[in-house]
Design a protein around this motif. Structure first.
Motif, PDB file in Angstrom:
ATOM      1  N   SER A   1      44.164  26.795  29.679  1.00 35.84           N
ATOM      2  CA  SER A   1      43.369  25.593  29.926  1.00 35.84           C
ATOM      3  C   SER A   1      43.142  24.807  28.636  1.00 35.84           C
ATOM      4  CB  SER A   1      42.022  25.964  30.565  1.00 35.84           C
ATOM      5  OG  SER A   1      41.302  26.859  29.762  1.00 35.84           O
TER       6      SER A   1
ATOM      7  N   LEU B   1      43.065  21.413  30.697  1.00 35.73           N
ATOM      8  CA  LEU B   1      42.650  21.595  32.083  1.00 35.73           C
ATOM      9  C   LEU B   1      41.184  22.002  32.116  1.00 35.73           C
ATOM     10  CD1 LEU B   1      45.724  23.665  33.296  1.00 35.73           C
ATOM     11  CD2 LEU B   1      45.247  21.286  33.889  1.00 35.73           C
ATOM     12  N   THR B   2      40.473  21.527  33.121  1.00 33.34           N
ATOM     13  CA  THR B   2      39.060  21.861  33.274  1.00 33.34           C
ATOM     14  C   THR B   2      38.802  22.361  34.686  1.00 33.34           C
ATOM     15  OG1 THR B   2      38.405  20.163  31.677  1.00 33.34           O
ATOM     16  CG2 THR B   2      36.698  20.998  33.161  1.00 33.34           C
ATOM     17  N   LEU B   3      38.147  23.502  34.794  1.00 36.63           N
ATOM     18  CA  LEU B   3      37.681  24.003  36.079  1.00 36.63           C
ATOM     19  C   LEU B   3      36.244  23.526  36.266  1.00 36.63           C
ATOM     20  CD1 LEU B   3      39.082  27.656  35.958  1.00 36.63           C
ATOM     21  CD2 LEU B   3      39.781  25.869  37.554  1.00 36.63           C
TER      22      LEU B   3
ATOM     23  N   THR C   1      34.912  29.470  36.603  1.00 33.57           N
ATOM     24  CA  THR C   1      35.422  30.218  35.454  1.00 33.57           C
ATOM     25  C   THR C   1      34.964  31.669  35.447  1.00 33.57           C
ATOM     26  OG1 THR C   1      33.580  29.308  34.152  1.00 33.57           O
ATOM     27  CG2 THR C   1      35.727  28.217  33.964  1.00 33.57           C
TER      28      THR C   1
ATOM     29  N   LEU D   1      43.246  30.288  34.217  1.00 30.46           N
ATOM     30  CA  LEU D   1      44.458  29.512  34.442  1.00 30.46           C
ATOM     31  C   LEU D   1      45.651  30.117  33.719  1.00 30.46           C
ATOM     32  CD1 LEU D   1      42.830  26.008  34.161  1.00 30.46           C
ATOM     33  CD2 LEU D   1      44.077  26.826  36.149  1.00 30.46           C
TER      34      LEU D   1
ATOM     35  N   HIS E   1      50.479  24.700  36.588  1.00 28.42           N
ATOM     36  CA  HIS E   1      49.515  25.780  36.403  1.00 28.42           C
ATOM     37  C   HIS E   1      49.246  26.489  37.728  1.00 28.42           C
ATOM     38  CE1 HIS E   1      47.279  22.177  37.601  1.00 28.42           C
ATOM     39  NE2 HIS E   1      46.449  22.996  38.212  1.00 28.42           N
TER      40      HIS E   1
ATOM     41  N   LEU F   1      46.074  29.387  39.429  1.00 24.84           N
ATOM     42  CA  LEU F   1      44.848  30.140  39.218  1.00 24.84           C
ATOM     43  C   LEU F   1      45.139  31.626  39.305  1.00 24.84           C
ATOM     44  CD1 LEU F   1      42.264  28.130  41.351  1.00 24.84           C
ATOM     45  CD2 LEU F   1      42.760  27.917  38.928  1.00 24.84           C
TER      46      LEU F   1
ATOM     47  N   LEU G   1      38.937  24.908  46.522  1.00 19.51           N
ATOM     48  CA  LEU G   1      39.300  23.753  45.704  1.00 19.51           C
ATOM     49  C   LEU G   1      39.673  22.543  46.553  1.00 19.51           C
ATOM     50  CD1 LEU G   1      41.531  25.604  43.075  1.00 19.51           C
ATOM     51  CD2 LEU G   1      39.100  25.071  42.926  1.00 19.51           C
TER      52      LEU G   1
ATOM     53  N   GLN H   1      36.982  22.012  41.562  1.00 12.78           N
ATOM     54  CA  GLN H   1      38.308  21.414  41.439  1.00 12.78           C
ATOM     55  C   GLN H   1      38.857  21.639  40.041  1.00 12.78           C
ATOM     56  OE1 GLN H   1      37.198  16.767  40.550  1.00 12.78           O
ATOM     57  NE2 GLN H   1      36.991  17.512  42.663  1.00 12.78           N
ATOM     58  N   VAL H   2      40.182  21.523  39.952  1.00 16.48           N
ATOM     59  CA  VAL H   2      40.859  21.578  38.662  1.00 16.48           C
ATOM     60  C   VAL H   2      41.131  20.151  38.211  1.00 16.48           C
ATOM     61  CG1 VAL H   2      42.848  22.436  37.367  1.00 16.48           C
ATOM     62  CG2 VAL H   2      41.947  23.763  39.286  1.00 16.48           C
TER      63      VAL H   2
END
Length: 320
Positions: free
Chosen positions: A27, A32-34, A46, A51, A61, A63, A254, A283-284
């Motif tokens: 990430s 990338l941000t969860l 998280t 990721l 990517h 999960l 998600l 969401q990602v």
């Protein structure tokens, strides 16, 4: 599929570490941000997933679960505790509205669910005492709620998770889907998982009557990205027997608002009710060039890796 897992105390890909895996290595490099939008048990995305990158021309990517024990080593008590906690959410949904999800919104959450989620988080963070407490905490949650249901888990990743949810529902009848025909066992139905490496799932209960009852059906998966597979399943099973309740139980949800609207539309069309419960929803968030970044990162890791034979499933685009 190629998954590069996180090395928490080293920037060297694949470096050995005794530290709990978080998935932050990928990430950080792909930006990338969860983002968590809700949880009935007070967990963040998280806490449950990290990721990894994949060798795939369409998606950079994927999960990787921290609680399944399939891809990242996990204490078995944590694996079972997470499954039972998900089962507790499913059981509450069967007897009333789904448990309230919130992310610092001031909603009136269930303190017992929050306490169990906190113990699970502590266990995932490496607290040596929390895994010993988790089974008892979650067992107390599932002991006081009973609801008749049939449970269906998805091959291959959620087969054991489905067993845990069935246990939380008082040992409910359980079936998992399969991609392999079995001689002498007729298929009572099939559905498609469009994004998978092997798209067709078969339903092969030893007793064909298992899915022919009107009992509520709980569908268990490790992750809902769009929810399409669950909707395909509900349509297939509804043709076997009309039932008025479905619950989709997943570790992480998600789905977008459009995805949720499609589920509501199917429920209206079939004249049934579809609820979704998850340990965490969100969401990602990814940059527009994430696929290009992912391909570059895979190439860098490949170049740095020692020469050796590649697995057959690494020879081309990702399988999943």
């Amino acid at each position: 599929m190629t998954a590069h897992v996180d090395a928490p105390r080293s920037d060297a890909p694949g470096a050995a570490s005794a530290v709990t895996w978080t998935g932050a290595w990928v990430s950080d490099r792909l930006d990338l941000t969860l983002r968590t939008t809700g949880s009935a048990v007070g967990l963040d995305l998280t806490d449950l997933v990290g990721l990894a990158v994949r060798r795939n021309p369409r998606r950079a990517h994927l999960l990787v679960s921290r609680v399944l024990g399939k891809h990242v080593p996990t204490d078995p008590r944590v694996v079972r505790g997470a499954g039972l906690l998900l089962g507790a959410l499913a059981s509450r949904s069967l007897v009333g509205p789904p448990p309230v999800e919130a992310a610092d919104t001031g909603a009136d959450l269930d303190d017992r669910l929050l306490s169990a989620g906190a113990v699970l988080r502590d266990a995932l963070d490496g607290d040596p005492v929390a895994p010993t407490l988790l089974p008892g905490v979650v067992a107390d949650l599932v002991a006081d709620v009973t609801a008749p249901a049939v449970v269906l888990g998805y091959a291959e990743t959620a087969t054991a998770l489905g067993h845990a949810v069935a246990d939380a529902l008082g040992g409910a009848p359980y079936l998992h889907s399969t991609r392999r025909p079995v001689a002498g066992v007729p298929s009572v139905g099939a559905f498609e998982e469009d994004h998978s490496h092997a798209t067709t799932h078969l339903l092969l209960p030893a007793d064909p009557a298992l899915l022919a009852s009107a009992a509520p059906l709980v569908l268990v998966d490790d992750e809902l990205s769009t929810g399409t597979t669950a909707l395909h399943t509900i349509e297939a099973v509804h043709r076997l027997a009309v039932r008025d309740r479905y619950v989709v139980a997943t570790l992480v949800d998600l789905r977008t608002d459009d995805d949720r609207a499609r589920a509501a539309a199917l429920a209206d069309r079939l004249g049934t009710r579809i609820d979704v419960v998850a340990l965490a929803a969100g969401q990602v968030e990814a940059p527009a060039d994430v696929v290009t970044r992912g391909a570059t990162l895979v190439a860098e890791v490949d170049a740095a890796a020692p020469a050796g034979p590649r697995r057959a499933d690494d020879a081309g685009p990702g399988r999943a």
